[in-house]
Design a protein around this motif. Structure first.
Motif, short mmCIF file in Angstrom:
data_model
loop_
_atom_site.label_atom_id
_atom_site.label_comp_id
_atom_site.label_asym_id
_atom_site.label_seq_id
_atom_site.Cartn_x
_atom_site.Cartn_y
_atom_site.Cartn_z
N THR A 56 62.48 -13.55 -1.50
CA THR A 56 61.12 -14.10 -1.61
C THR A 56 61.01 -15.04 -2.80
OG1 THR A 56 60.35 -12.16 -2.87
CG2 THR A 56 60.08 -12.11 -0.48
N ALA A 57 61.75 -14.76 -3.88
CA ALA A 57 61.73 -15.66 -5.04
C ALA A 57 62.36 -17.00 -4.69
CB ALA A 57 62.45 -15.02 -6.22
N LEU A 58 63.45 -16.97 -3.92
CA LEU A 58 64.10 -18.21 -3.51
C LEU A 58 63.18 -19.04 -2.62
CD1 LEU A 58 67.71 -16.92 -2.71
CD2 LEU A 58 67.00 -18.35 -4.64
N LEU A 59 62.36 -18.37 -1.82
CA LEU A 59 61.41 -19.08 -0.97
C LEU A 59 60.17 -19.51 -1.75
CD1 LEU A 59 61.49 -16.75 2.19
CD2 LEU A 59 62.56 -19.00 1.97
N GLY A 60 59.72 -18.65 -2.65
CA GLY A 60 58.43 -18.86 -3.30
C GLY A 60 58.46 -19.84 -4.45
N LEU A 91 51.31 -15.41 -2.80
CA LEU A 91 51.05 -16.83 -3.07
C LEU A 91 51.22 -17.67 -1.82
CD1 LEU A 91 50.57 -19.17 -5.14
CD2 LEU A 91 53.07 -19.25 -5.38
N MET A 92 52.32 -17.47 -1.10
CA MET A 92 52.66 -18.32 0.02
C MET A 92 51.79 -18.05 1.25
SD MET A 92 56.83 -18.53 -0.05
CE MET A 92 57.09 -16.75 -0.06
N VAL A 93 51.67 -16.78 1.60
CA VAL A 93 51.07 -16.44 2.90
C VAL A 93 49.63 -16.92 3.04
CG1 VAL A 93 50.40 -14.54 4.41
CG2 VAL A 93 52.65 -14.53 3.32
N PRO A 94 48.71 -16.64 2.07
CA PRO A 94 47.33 -17.12 2.25
C PRO A 94 47.23 -18.63 2.42
CG PRO A 94 47.42 -15.48 0.51
CD PRO A 94 48.83 -15.83 0.84
N HIS A 95 48.08 -19.38 1.70
CA HIS A 95 48.07 -20.84 1.84
C HIS A 95 48.44 -21.26 3.25
CE1 HIS A 95 47.27 -22.73 -2.04
NE2 HIS A 95 47.79 -21.67 -2.58
#
Length: 339
Positions: free
Chosen positions: A320-324, A269-273
């Motif tokens: 990654t959940a804490l970041l995402g 979710l995060m990286v492509p954005h």
């Protein structure tokens, strides 16, 4: 058509510099993951480590415990980022992610079922097969449900969320029924890279790596697809074939990642954005840039997870959940304001 596409793909002049910068970040973070905190390690012992003498405990720890973990983090991070890139492209929805589209949860359900039946000991190949079956089942159900009343991006996302919730409920039920193996299953469900071996790296090389390279061959088709389905059909593209090929690759990438590390969310979710804001929407650049950015993110998350509660090793899926999670809420808010 090239002129039309270039107008939609944004500025990409900085892509080579960003690519090199991310590679340097991977090397630096990987070196930290390899050598930082290794008891008894000093610069004088580097020649000893390079000898690859497996009878030396320090050598064994660096090359056969830490290095496989670093390599797998790079491969899995790249694979998940590419999977998210493909999903967001094929759905034309910025919130699409393997975690939200039923693919992660489908793989998790079948893997947890196999763990409940066989345990965690010496079943790596079994788990790999189970993850592919689960990812394929979850993805196929989503694809079928979204196409029953005529395919649209919104129907696909709604079907994905519904299947994801259903599979998550089934997985929770299995975990409750298997209370004697609860701690083992929960640790795997958190998304972990600890205990990685070179066998895991080899399995990733035959599952995730081919899917990552194959995705590059879809880059030109995705550039056309991003114009909209009607425009893509008008330009002679077989939209259904491109969509199916993308789903097959996503299943291959996510299934391999879940089998080896557990369900690690939000990387796709995060990286492509983030990368899209850097280099634009030309998939010939977006896919490889997402790969190195995803590898950097997961490696940083894993190394950080080893130190944030040291000496406890925090599973990378929690990091990654804490970041995402806040990133997802930010995207939802921005999408609502934009509509």
């Amino acid at each position: 058509m090239n002129r039309l596409l270039s107008g939609r793909q944004g500025q990409t002049w900085s892509a080579p510099f960003l690519f090199i910068g991310l590679l340097v970040l991977i090397v630096i973070t990987g070196a930290v993951g390899l050598f930082a905190g290794a008891k008894g390690l000093s610069w004088r012992q580097l020649p000893e480590i390079m000898s690859l003498d497996t009878s030396n405990l320090l050598v064994y720890k660096v090359w056969f415990v830490r290095l496989p973990r670093v390599v797998l983090a790079i491969i899995v991070g790249a694979g998940l980022a590419i999977a998210g890139c493909l999903l967001q492209g094929v759905t034309r929805n910025p919130l699409s992610d393997p975690e939200l589209m039923g693919i992660n949860q489908g793989a998790s359900f079948v893997v947890v079922l196999s763990l409940a039946l066989f345990g965690l000991e010496d079943v790596t190949v079994t788990i790999l097969i189970a993850a592919f079956i689960g990812a394929a089942a979850g993805g196929s159900i989503v694809y079928t449900l979204s196409g029953m009343a005529g395919y649209t991006s919104i129907r696909l996302v709604l079907a994905g969320v519904s299947v994801s919730l259903f599979m998550a409920a089934m997985t929770t039920g299995l975990i409750i029924l298997q209370d004697d193996k609860l701690s083992e299953i929960l640790y795997w469900m958190a998304g972990k890279l600890s205990g990685t071996t070179w066998t895991d790296v080899q399995l990733s090389a035959i599952s995730i790596v081919p899917g990552a390279f194959a995705s590059l061959f879809l880059a030109k088709q995705f550039n056309v697809f991003s114009l909209g389905e009607d425009a893509a059909r008008g330009l002679g593209q077989n939209v259904t074939r491109v969509r199916r090929a993308a789903f097959v690759l996503v299943i291959l990438l996510v299934g391999g990642a879940v089998a080896l590390c557990g369900p690690i969310g939000f990387v796709g979710l995060m990286v492509p954005h983030i990368v899209r804001s850097w280099v634009g929407t030309d998939y010939r650049i977006l896919i490889p840039m997402s790969a190195v950015a995803g590898a950097s993110l997961l490696l940083l998350a894993d190394v950080g997870g080893q130190w944030v509660l040291y000496p406890t090793d925090t599973p990378v899926g929690i990091i990654t959940a804490l970041l995402g999670t806040p990133f997802f809420l930010y995207l939802m808010r921005r999408k609502m304001e934009g509509s």
